[in-house]
Structures are given as structure tokens and as C-alpha cells.
Design a protein around this motif. Structure first.
Motif, PDB file in Angstrom:
ATOM      1  N   MET A  19      41.938  45.105  31.450  1.00  0.00           N
ATOM      2  CA  MET A  19      41.168  43.981  31.978  1.00  0.00           C
ATOM      3  C   MET A  19      41.445  42.755  31.112  1.00  0.00           C
ATOM      4  O   MET A  19      41.623  42.881  29.901  1.00  0.00           O
ATOM      5  CB  MET A  19      39.671  44.323  31.936  1.00  0.00           C
ATOM      6  CG  MET A  19      38.769  43.310  32.580  1.00  0.00           C
ATOM      7  SD  MET A  19      37.008  43.721  32.398  1.00  0.00           S
ATOM      8  CE  MET A  19      36.898  45.300  33.207  1.00  0.00           C
ATOM      9  N   SER A  20      41.485  41.601  31.730  1.00  0.00           N
ATOM     10  CA  SER A  20      41.677  40.370  30.966  1.00  0.00           C
ATOM     11  C   SER A  20      40.342  39.871  30.429  1.00  0.00           C
ATOM     12  O   SER A  20      39.275  40.192  30.968  1.00  0.00           O
ATOM     13  CB  SER A  20      42.306  39.287  31.844  1.00  0.00           C
ATOM     14  OG  SER A  20      41.364  38.807  32.785  1.00  0.00           O
ATOM     15  N   GLN A  23      33.874  36.559  33.372  1.00  0.00           N
ATOM     16  CA  GLN A  23      33.336  36.303  34.712  1.00  0.00           C
ATOM     17  C   GLN A  23      32.385  37.418  35.141  1.00  0.00           C
ATOM     18  O   GLN A  23      31.305  37.141  35.666  1.00  0.00           O
ATOM     19  CB  GLN A  23      34.480  36.168  35.707  1.00  0.00           C
ATOM     20  CG  GLN A  23      34.028  35.765  37.091  1.00  0.00           C
ATOM     21  CD  GLN A  23      35.211  35.545  38.022  1.00  0.00           C
ATOM     22  OE1 GLN A  23      36.289  36.100  37.826  1.00  0.00           O
ATOM     23  NE2 GLN A  23      35.009  34.718  39.029  1.00  0.00           N
ATOM     24  N   ARG A  24      32.756  38.655  34.911  1.00  0.00           N
ATOM     25  CA  ARG A  24      31.898  39.787  35.302  1.00  0.00           C
ATOM     26  C   ARG A  24      30.582  39.798  34.524  1.00  0.00           C
ATOM     27  O   ARG A  24      29.549  40.176  35.053  1.00  0.00           O
ATOM     28  CB  ARG A  24      32.614  41.108  35.065  1.00  0.00           C
ATOM     29  CG  ARG A  24      33.734  41.381  36.025  1.00  0.00           C
ATOM     30  CD  ARG A  24      34.341  42.725  35.746  1.00  0.00           C
ATOM     31  NE  ARG A  24      35.564  42.920  36.508  1.00  0.00           N
ATOM     32  CZ  ARG A  24      36.086  44.094  36.767  1.00  0.00           C
ATOM     33  NH1 ARG A  24      35.507  45.194  36.301  1.00  0.00           N
ATOM     34  NH2 ARG A  24      37.184  44.196  37.451  1.00  0.00           N
ATOM     35  N   ASP A  77      38.539  37.822  33.074  1.00  0.00           N
ATOM     36  CA  ASP A  77      37.883  38.660  34.083  1.00  0.00           C
ATOM     37  C   ASP A  77      36.576  39.227  33.530  1.00  0.00           C
ATOM     38  O   ASP A  77      35.551  39.234  34.212  1.00  0.00           O
ATOM     39  CB  ASP A  77      38.813  39.789  34.529  1.00  0.00           C
ATOM     40  CG  ASP A  77      38.275  40.577  35.712  1.00  0.00           C
ATOM     41  OD1 ASP A  77      37.607  39.979  36.574  1.00  0.00           O
ATOM     42  OD2 ASP A  77      38.527  41.800  35.766  1.00  0.00           O
TER      43      ASP A  77
END
Length: 68
Positions: free
Chosen positions: A16-17, A23-24, A20
Motif C-alpha cells: 500500500m502507498s 486517504q483511508r 492511499d
């Protein structure tokens, strides 16, 4: 500081970046960077909970204690 934050390790394991994850979790990439780089002086339990949920891990997977 003897508390080490292992977010990078979990990001790599989950492929996962950081963007990302931010944002999550609902935090800014800058705030995530502060956590990742061991610059944070405190972490809210709600943020820790969101990180654990997004990364499907336990708090102990993210935080580590090492004596100086």
C-alpha cells in the motif's frame, strides 16, 4: 526516542502507498509522514484505530519499544 513507529514495514507488507493509507485513515499525507518518521509526540487512539483497521493489524505491529 525509544518508541519506534513501523508504519513503513506494514505498508510494504500490505503493498500500500502512504498516500492511499493517509486517504483511508482520513489524515493528511504530511501528518502521516510525521508519524512514519518518528517525529510525532503523541498519537490519538482514534488515529491508531484507523491505522490498524486500514492495515489490518494490531497496535503492536505499528509501535515498538526499544531501550536507548
Amino acid at each position: 526516542m525509544p518508541i519506534i513507529v513501523n508504519i513503513d514495514i506494514m505498508l510494504a507488507k500490505r503493498k500500500m502507498s502512504a498516500g492511499d493509507l493517509a486517504q483511508r485513515v482520513g489524515i493528511t499525507p504530511a501528518n502521516l509522514s510525521v508519524l512514519k518518521n518518528d517525529k510525532a509526540r503523541a498519537v490519538r487512539f482514534s488515529t491508531l484505530e484507523a491505522l490498524c483497521k486500514a492495515l489490518d493489524c494490531q497496535p503492536g505491529d505499528l509501535l515498538e519499544y526499544r531501550e536507548e
